[in-house]
Design an enzyme around this catalytic site. Structure first.
Site, short mmCIF file in Angstrom:
data_model
loop_
_atom_site.label_atom_id
_atom_site.label_comp_id
_atom_site.label_asym_id
_atom_site.label_seq_id
_atom_site.Cartn_x
_atom_site.Cartn_y
_atom_site.Cartn_z
N LYS A 125 24.38 -22.16 19.64
CA LYS A 125 23.31 -22.62 20.25
C LYS A 125 23.10 -23.89 19.82
O LYS A 125 22.48 -24.79 20.90
CB LYS A 125 22.22 -21.74 19.72
CG LYS A 125 22.02 -20.27 20.16
CD LYS A 125 21.11 -19.39 19.75
CE LYS A 125 21.26 -17.90 20.18
NZ LYS A 125 20.65 -16.97 19.81
N GLN A 134 16.45 -16.50 15.17
CA GLN A 134 17.57 -15.54 15.26
C GLN A 134 17.29 -14.07 14.77
O GLN A 134 16.91 -13.97 13.59
CB GLN A 134 18.86 -16.31 14.52
CG GLN A 134 20.20 -15.45 14.70
CD GLN A 134 20.58 -15.67 16.28
OE1 GLN A 134 20.55 -16.78 16.97
NE2 GLN A 134 21.10 -14.33 16.64
N ASP A 194 13.43 -17.53 23.93
CA ASP A 194 14.21 -16.12 24.13
C ASP A 194 13.57 -15.22 24.91
O ASP A 194 14.12 -14.28 25.34
CB ASP A 194 14.27 -15.49 22.74
CG ASP A 194 15.41 -15.80 21.80
OD1 ASP A 194 16.48 -15.76 22.62
OD2 ASP A 194 15.56 -15.54 20.72
#
Ligand code: NDP
Length: 281
Positions: free
Chosen positions: A52, A96, A119
Site C-alpha cells: 500500500k 490494517q 477502505d
C-alpha cells in the site's frame, strides 16, 4: 479458449491514471496523504501494508505509517484514530485488518471519520452504497467492477451469482452488481443445491476462501468467472477459489490467481485516496 482477465495490466492502467490526477491536484496545491495503521506484525499484513505504501509512492501521494506493537490497547488505537480524524493534512485512514483479538474491529472501524474511510468499511459508507449515495466503496468489489468494465464485459441485465456474503467482499459486491443493473443472487454456506444456483450465472464471483472449490460443474458454459480467493493449497501454493485448469476451458473469461482480482484492491484503495478530495467538498 477463455479470455484471461489481466488484473495486473488493468491495475497498472488505473494507477497511471491516478498518478496523473495526483499531479493535477498537486499543481492546485492539494497534497493527498494516506495514514496506514498496523497493530502487531502479522506477516501477511506486513506485505499488504508495504504494498500500500509502495502504491502511494508510485502515484505520487504521501503516506504516513504507524506500526504499533501487538500489545497496543484499544484505547490507544482509538486515540490515534481520533488524532488522525482531526488532522487537515490526512485524507485517508486505513487500519490494517485483522487486529489482535483484544481489540474490537467494529469499534475501530466506526471510529474512523467516514470522510476518511478509504477502505469503505464504515457503516455509513456501507449504508451509502446500499441506497446509492456518494461514499467510499470497499476496494476489492470496486476493483472487480473495474475489471469487468475495462474488459468490456456487460453487466446490465446479466444473471450474477456472488458466492460468499462477507462484509468486505460478498455483500458490497452484490450491491455494486445491482447498481450496475445486474440480477443478483447471493449464495453462501447454507445455500441449497449450490451447483444449480451457480450454474445460472452469466457472471460468477467466487469469494469463499476454499482452495479450488469451484470446478466446471459449478459453471455454466460461456460464463465469466471472477476468482476473489487467495488461498494456500496442500503444497502451500497460492491458489484461488476456482480450479482454474478445470474451469478455463468451459468459460468465456476468467481471472487468474495471482494476477487477477488481487492487484485491483490496492489500485482501488489509491483511487479512494484521490476520491477523498472530492468527497470532502
Ligand atoms: P469470509 O470467510 O469472510 O467469507 C466466506 C464466505 O463464503 C461466507 O459467506 C461463507 O458462508 C461462504 N462459504 C464458505 N464455505 C462455503 C461453501 N462450502 N459453500 C458455499 N459458501 C461457502 O471470506 P472473505 O469474503 O473475507 O474472503 C473470501 C476469499 O477472498 C478469501 O480467500 C480471501 O483471502 C480472499 N480475499 C481476497 C482479496 C483480494 O484482494 N483479492 C480481498 C479480500 C479477500 P457463510 O456466510 O454462510 O459462512
Amino acid at each position: 479458449m477463455a479470455v484471461l482477465i489481466d488484473g495486473k495490466a488493468v491495475s497498472m492502467q488505473i494507477k497511471d491514471e491516478l498518478k496523473q490526477k495526483a499531479a493535477e491536484l498537486k499543481a492546485k496545491g492539494i497534497n493527498v496523504t494516506l495514514a496506514v495503521i498496523q497493530v502487531g506484525d502479522n506477516p501477511a499484513s506486513c506485505v499488504y501494508v508495504r504494498n500500500k505504501k509502495k502504491g502511494c509512492e508510485y502515484i505520487g501521494i504521501g503516506s504516513l505509517s504507524y506500526e504499533l506493537p501487538e500489545e497496543t490497547t484499544q484505547m490507544e488505537l482509538l486515540d490515534l484514530i481520533q488524532e488522525l480524524n482531526g488532522r487537515q493534512d490526512v485524507n485517508g485512514i486505513l487500519v490494517q485488518l485483522p487486529l489482535p483479538s483484544h481489540i474490537d474491529e467494529d469499534t475501530v472501524i466506526k471510529a474512523i471519520d467516514p470522510s476518511k474511510d478509504v477502505d469503505g468499511f464504515h457503516p455509513q459508507s456501507v449504508g451509502a452504497l446500499c441506497i446509492g449515495q456518494p461514499g467510499f466503496v470497499s476496494c476489492t468489489p470496486a476493483g472487480i467492477i473495474q475489471l469487468l468494465k475495462r474488459s468490456h464485459i456487460d453487466i446490465a441485465g446479466k444473471e450474477c451469482v456472488v458466492l460468499g456474503r462477507s462484509n468486505i467482499v460478498g455483500k458490497p459486491m452484490s450491491l455494486l452488481l445491482l447498481r450496475e443493473n445486474a440480477t443478483v443472487t447471493i449464495a453462501h454456506s447454507r445455500t441449497k443445491n449450490l451447483k444449480e444456483v451457480t450454474k445460472r450465472a452469466d457472471i460468477l464471483v467466487a469469494a469463499v476462501g476454499k482452495p479450488r472449490m469451484i470446478t466446471r460443474d459449478y459453471v455454466k458454459k460461456g460464463a465469466v468467472v471472477i476468482d476473489v480467493g487467495i488461498n494456500r493449497d496442500e503444497n502451500n501454493k497460492l491458489c484461488g477459489d476456482v480450479d482454474f485448469d478445470d474451469v478455463e476451458p468451459v468459460c468465456s473469461a476468467i481471472t487468474p490467481v495471482p494476477g487477477g482480482v488481487g492487484p485491483m484492491t490496492i489500485a482501488m484503495l489509491l483511487h479512494n485516496c484521490i476520491e477523498s478530495v472530492s468527497l470532502k467538498d
